[in-house]
Design an enzyme around this catalytic site. Structure first.
Site, mmCIF file in Angstrom:
data_model
loop_
_atom_site.group_PDB
_atom_site.id
_atom_site.type_symbol
_atom_site.label_atom_id
_atom_site.label_comp_id
_atom_site.label_asym_id
_atom_site.label_seq_id
_atom_site.Cartn_x
_atom_site.Cartn_y
_atom_site.Cartn_z
ATOM 1 N N LYS A 41 1.074 -0.794 -0.132
ATOM 2 C CA LYS A 41 0.122 0.015 -0.117
ATOM 3 C C LYS A 41 1.227 1.323 0.874
ATOM 4 O O LYS A 41 0.797 2.429 -0.350
ATOM 5 C CB LYS A 41 -1.006 0.190 1.016
ATOM 6 C CG LYS A 41 -1.613 -1.267 1.565
ATOM 7 C CD LYS A 41 -2.178 -1.296 2.722
ATOM 8 C CE LYS A 41 -3.000 -2.246 3.303
ATOM 9 N NZ LYS A 41 -3.469 -2.798 4.562
ATOM 10 N N GLY A 42 2.211 1.139 0.425
ATOM 11 C CA GLY A 42 3.062 2.475 0.669
ATOM 12 C C GLY A 42 3.416 3.081 -0.505
ATOM 13 O O GLY A 42 3.259 4.373 -0.630
ATOM 14 N N GLU A 97 7.876 2.445 -5.675
ATOM 15 C CA GLU A 97 7.920 2.565 -3.881
ATOM 16 C C GLU A 97 8.172 3.224 -2.894
ATOM 17 O O GLU A 97 8.844 4.583 -3.760
ATOM 18 C CB GLU A 97 9.134 1.645 -4.378
ATOM 19 C CG GLU A 97 8.884 0.383 -4.002
ATOM 20 C CD GLU A 97 8.473 -0.439 -2.992
ATOM 21 O OE1 GLU A 97 7.627 0.197 -1.955
ATOM 22 O OE2 GLU A 97 8.597 -1.590 -2.077
ATOM 23 N N ASP A 98 7.035 2.984 -2.219
ATOM 24 C CA ASP A 98 7.945 3.998 -1.223
ATOM 25 C C ASP A 98 9.281 4.204 -0.657
ATOM 26 O O ASP A 98 9.259 5.343 -0.208
ATOM 27 C CB ASP A 98 6.756 3.532 -0.076
ATOM 28 C CG ASP A 98 7.143 2.312 0.673
ATOM 29 O OD1 ASP A 98 7.614 1.516 0.327
ATOM 30 O OD2 ASP A 98 5.690 1.861 1.632
ATOM 31 N N ASP A 101 14.238 -0.726 1.721
ATOM 32 C CA ASP A 101 15.546 -0.478 2.718
ATOM 33 C C ASP A 101 16.641 -1.742 2.538
ATOM 34 O O ASP A 101 17.086 -1.070 1.244
ATOM 35 C CB ASP A 101 14.717 -0.897 3.463
ATOM 36 C CG ASP A 101 14.686 -1.146 5.250
ATOM 37 O OD1 ASP A 101 15.583 -0.286 5.491
ATOM 38 O OD2 ASP A 101 14.488 -1.721 5.296
ATOM 39 N N LYS A 129 17.113 4.544 2.072
ATOM 40 C CA LYS A 129 18.094 3.604 3.332
ATOM 41 C C LYS A 129 19.009 3.276 2.494
ATOM 42 O O LYS A 129 19.341 2.154 2.591
ATOM 43 C CB LYS A 129 16.880 3.047 4.337
ATOM 44 C CG LYS A 129 16.300 3.942 5.241
ATOM 45 C CD LYS A 129 15.695 3.219 6.268
ATOM 46 C CE LYS A 129 14.561 3.202 6.424
ATOM 47 N NZ LYS A 129 14.223 2.655 7.165
ATOM 48 N N PHE A 150 13.477 5.031 11.169
ATOM 49 C CA PHE A 150 12.118 3.777 11.055
ATOM 50 C C PHE A 150 11.042 5.168 10.948
ATOM 51 O O PHE A 150 11.005 5.848 11.147
ATOM 52 C CB PHE A 150 11.236 3.550 12.186
ATOM 53 C CG PHE A 150 10.361 2.094 11.309
ATOM 54 C CD1 PHE A 150 10.168 1.340 10.406
ATOM 55 C CD2 PHE A 150 9.124 2.637 11.219
ATOM 56 C CE1 PHE A 150 9.258 0.549 10.210
ATOM 57 C CE2 PHE A 150 7.820 1.548 10.687
ATOM 58 C CZ PHE A 150 7.667 1.279 10.408
ATOM 59 N N VAL A 151 10.638 5.309 9.440
ATOM 60 C CA VAL A 151 10.113 6.219 9.265
ATOM 61 C C VAL A 151 8.592 6.311 8.363
ATOM 62 O O VAL A 151 8.144 5.083 8.935
ATOM 63 C CB VAL A 151 10.766 7.477 7.709
ATOM 64 C CG1 VAL A 151 12.086 7.762 8.185
ATOM 65 C CG2 VAL A 151 10.802 6.467 6.625
ATOM 66 N N ARG A 163 -0.255 6.514 7.759
ATOM 67 C CA ARG A 163 0.315 6.505 5.668
ATOM 68 C C ARG A 163 -0.644 8.121 5.568
ATOM 69 O O ARG A 163 0.215 7.994 4.192
ATOM 70 C CB ARG A 163 -1.181 5.482 5.693
ATOM 71 C CG ARG A 163 -0.236 3.948 5.638
ATOM 72 C CD ARG A 163 -0.452 2.933 4.581
ATOM 73 N NE ARG A 163 -0.820 1.762 5.418
ATOM 74 C CZ ARG A 163 0.404 0.752 4.525
ATOM 75 N NH1 ARG A 163 1.047 1.164 3.950
ATOM 76 N NH2 ARG A 163 0.079 -0.391 5.330
HETATM 77 P P1 IMP Z 1 13.225 -3.606 1.707
HETATM 78 O O1 IMP Z 1 12.693 -5.331 1.311
HETATM 79 O O2 IMP Z 1 13.790 -4.424 3.368
HETATM 80 O O3 IMP Z 1 14.225 -3.834 1.105
HETATM 81 O O4 IMP Z 1 11.730 -3.479 2.342
HETATM 82 C C1 IMP Z 1 11.005 -2.859 2.035
HETATM 83 C C2 IMP Z 1 9.516 -2.593 2.911
HETATM 84 O O5 IMP Z 1 9.695 -2.747 4.004
HETATM 85 C C3 IMP Z 1 8.980 -1.509 2.656
HETATM 86 O O6 IMP Z 1 7.898 -1.520 1.081
HETATM 87 C C4 IMP Z 1 7.911 -0.702 3.130
HETATM 88 O O7 IMP Z 1 6.711 -1.767 3.258
HETATM 89 C C5 IMP Z 1 8.748 -1.506 4.384
HETATM 90 N N1 IMP Z 1 9.859 -0.297 5.217
HETATM 91 C C6 IMP Z 1 11.352 -0.810 5.007
HETATM 92 N N2 IMP Z 1 11.837 0.570 5.925
HETATM 93 C C7 IMP Z 1 10.235 1.369 6.460
HETATM 94 C C8 IMP Z 1 9.946 2.020 7.525
HETATM 95 O O8 IMP Z 1 11.347 3.291 7.892
HETATM 96 N N3 IMP Z 1 9.153 2.876 7.616
HETATM 97 C C9 IMP Z 1 7.562 1.754 7.348
HETATM 98 N N4 IMP Z 1 8.665 1.015 6.303
HETATM 99 C C10 IMP Z 1 9.325 0.341 6.001
HETATM 100 MG MG MG Z 2 5.937 -1.064 -0.477
#
Ligand code: IMP
Ligand code: MG
Length: 174
Positions: A41-42, A97-98, A101, A129, A150-151, A163
């Site tokens: 949803k992000g 994407e939002d 990470d 990040k 964490f944002v 959100r």
């Molecule tokens: P990745 O596979 O570790 O890159 O995960 C990315 C997903 O983790 C994002 O699409 C978010 O849904 C969630 N996520 C990662 N960091 C944050 C944060 O700081 N706040 C909220 N959701 C996060």
């Molecule tokens: Mg996401």
């Protein structure tokens, strides 16, 4: 334990950056139709704001994924909860994407989408990040690089809340 939100990026800063990315995308894709793929949803808030600022023909589609299991440090294999409605074959696809990470979700997703034969495939993320990266992911458009915190806001949640904040904030516990 109670929490409060500290503003990291104001609404004005985020809006200005999205405007700039929209202009950049409009230049880069000149003469083409951009097919935006939103990761729910992000990514939804960012995608809507970005789409409004792209001055080319735009089509949209949505998908929803979740990591297998509860372990966030999983293999990076993601389950498709909702797949795209339309084929992306021969389209100029821009994944929206939002946040990137660890990069696990995106790296898996991009590989899967590439197998479906788009004409081009790029990634646009509002936040990155880089310090947290485990899997290498090529990001084509980045809104902001942020430190490891964490944002929430602009689509990002903490336990499904926040959100709807029109800015990006850091969750702090009192
Ligand atoms: P990745 O596979 O570790 O890159 O995960 C990315 C997903 O983790 C994002 O699409 C978010 O849904 C969630 N996520 C990662 N960091 C944050 C944060 O700081 N706040 C909220 N959701 C996060
Ligand atoms: Mg996401």
């Amino acid at each position: 334990m109670s929490e409060h939100i500290r503003v990291l990026l104001s609404e004005k800063e985020v809006d200005a950056r999205i405007q700039a990315i929209g202009e950049q995308i409009s230049r880069d894709y000149e003469g083409k139709q951009v097919h935006l793929v939103c990761v729910l949803k992000g990514g939804s808030f960012f995608m809507c704001e970005l789409a409004k600022r792209i001055t080319l023909p735009v089509s949209l589609d949505f998908m929803s994924v979740s990591s297998y299991g509860k372990d966030t440090k999983s293999s990076g294999v993601v389950k498709i909860v909702k797949d795209l409605d339309e084929s992306i074959k021969d389209k100029d696809v821009l994944v929206v994407e939002d946040i990137v990470d660890s990069g696990r979700t995106l790296s898996y997703l991009l590989e899967m989408l590439r197998d479906r034969g788009p004409k081009s495939l790029r990634l646009c993320t509002l936040l990155d990040k880089p310090d947290r990266r485990v899997v290498d992911v090529k990001v084509d458009y980045t809104g902001f690089e942020i430190p490891d915190a964490f944002v929430v806001g602009y689509g990002l949640d903490y336990d499904q809340r926040y959100r709807n904040l029109p800015y990006i904030g850091v969750v702090e516990f009192d």
